[in-house]
Scaffold this motif. Structure first.
Motif, mmCIF file in Angstrom:
data_model
loop_
_atom_site.group_PDB
_atom_site.id
_atom_site.type_symbol
_atom_site.label_atom_id
_atom_site.label_comp_id
_atom_site.label_asym_id
_atom_site.label_seq_id
_atom_site.Cartn_x
_atom_site.Cartn_y
_atom_site.Cartn_z
ATOM 1 N N LYS A 268 0.835 -1.209 0.000
ATOM 2 C CA LYS A 268 0.000 0.000 0.000
ATOM 3 C C LYS A 268 0.871 1.263 0.000
ATOM 4 N N MET A 269 1.934 1.251 0.808
ATOM 5 C CA MET A 269 2.831 2.403 0.850
ATOM 6 C C MET A 269 3.606 2.558 -0.454
ATOM 7 N N CYS A 270 3.937 1.432 -1.086
ATOM 8 C CA CYS A 270 4.618 1.497 -2.389
ATOM 9 C C CYS A 270 3.706 2.130 -3.436
ATOM 10 N N LYS A 271 2.442 1.785 -3.396
ATOM 11 C CA LYS A 271 1.486 2.382 -4.341
ATOM 12 C C LYS A 271 1.406 3.890 -4.134
ATOM 13 N N LEU A 272 1.436 4.339 -2.879
ATOM 14 C CA LEU A 272 1.439 5.780 -2.607
ATOM 15 C C LEU A 272 2.665 6.441 -3.227
ATOM 16 N N LEU A 273 3.808 5.782 -3.120
ATOM 17 C CA LEU A 273 5.018 6.318 -3.747
ATOM 18 C C LEU A 273 4.836 6.434 -5.255
ATOM 19 N N PHE A 274 4.291 5.378 -5.863
ATOM 20 C CA PHE A 274 4.126 5.374 -7.311
ATOM 21 C C PHE A 274 3.104 6.405 -7.786
ATOM 22 N N TYR A 275 2.072 6.628 -6.998
ATOM 23 C CA TYR A 275 1.041 7.599 -7.379
ATOM 24 C C TYR A 275 1.419 9.032 -7.028
#
Length: 139
Positions: free
Chosen positions: A109-116
């Motif tokens: 979930k935190m990785c997705k925040l980084l990507f977005y």
């Protein structure tokens, strides 16, 4: 990116709420975040902010300063990022260190925040999310 980290951790210890992680999991999260940041070979300012915001919540409990750990992890990441085999092996190692599905899902979930952080997902980022899901055994 790393200047803001130095400033953050130069302020000394502050009282923190328990993060629910052990030290190995905290280190694995940092390794994963840096792998994500460099996955598309671009560093966005918002990625830096999200990275710092997430790790400043960690209850760092190590003889090694967090800034020193981040520098070592960054070097390790930059060394292996060009090899798909090494990147996949590193993801599997990170998965093992994160241990539980709950922590792995939290990390994803935190990785997705980084990507977005730049408001769009690059093709490389979409592929990398799939690799993370596969390595972590998440659907």
């Amino acid at each position: 990116m790393f200047n803001s980290l130095k400033k953050l951790f130069a302020q000394g210890e502050t009282k923190q709420v328990a993060d629910g992680l052990n030290q190995d999991q905290r280190e694995a999260m940092i390794d994963l975040f840096l792998l994500c940041i460099y996955a598309d070979n671009e560093l966005a300012l918002n990625e830096d902010k999200i990275f710092v915001r997430n790790i400043e919540r960690f209850n760092w409990k190590s003889e090694q300063l967090i800034g020193d750990y981040i520098q070592e992890s960054k070097s390790r990441t930059l060394d292996l990022i060009q090899s798909e085999a090494e990147k996949n092996s590193y993801l599997n190692e990170i998965s093992t260190r994160l241990k539980t599905s709950e922590i792995k899902f939290r990390a994803l979930k935190m990785c997705k925040l980084l990507f977005y952080s730049d408001w769009e997902l690059a093709e490389e980022e979409i592929k990398f999310i799939k690799k993370i899901r596969t390595a972590f055994g998440l659907k």
